[in-house]
Design a protein around this motif. Sequence first.
Motif: not given
Length: 151
Positions: A38-39, A44-52
Motif C-alpha cells: 500500500v502506497s 496503513l502504508g508499507g509492504e508485507r510479504h506474508d499472510k499473517e
Amino acid sequence: MIYSYFVEKSIRQSFDDINNHRVDAAVKALVPHVRHRVSGVHALGGERHDKEAARRWFERLGRVLPNLQITVKHIWVKGWPWHTTVFAEWDGAGTLLNGTSYVNRGLHVFTLRWGRVHALEEFQDSQAAARGLAAQAAAGLEEAVAEQIVS
C-alpha cells in the motif's frame, strides 16, 4: 468467459468482507507468502510479504477507519486460471471520529494463480489516507499513527 465471472464475484465478496469486518474471510484466499503493498508513509502504508502480516493490516484498517465503506466501481479480469490479473476500481467513504467525512478512491491490482491471491497492490490517494489517519489520531485513536505493519 465464465472464469472471469467467478473471479469478479470473488473479488466483490472480498470487498464486502472488508466492509463488514470479516477479516478471516477476506484473507482466506491469500497464499502464505503473499505480497501486499500500500502506497504512502502512514500507518496503513508499507509492504508485507506474508499472510499473517496482511491479516494484521486488515485488522488495523478496521480499527482505524471503522465505518469505512468501499464501493467497487469496476472490475477487469485478464488472463487464465494459472495467472490472472484483476483490476478493481473503488471509492471509499466514511466518517472520522471528529465528525468529518473521509473520502478516498483507488485501484487494487490482484495477481491470482488458481484462485489464490499471490500479490495485492493498492493504489490510492495516500495524502487523503494520511490526513484521515492524522485526524483519527488527533481524536484519540493512537493506532492511526502507529508504525507501519511490514514484513
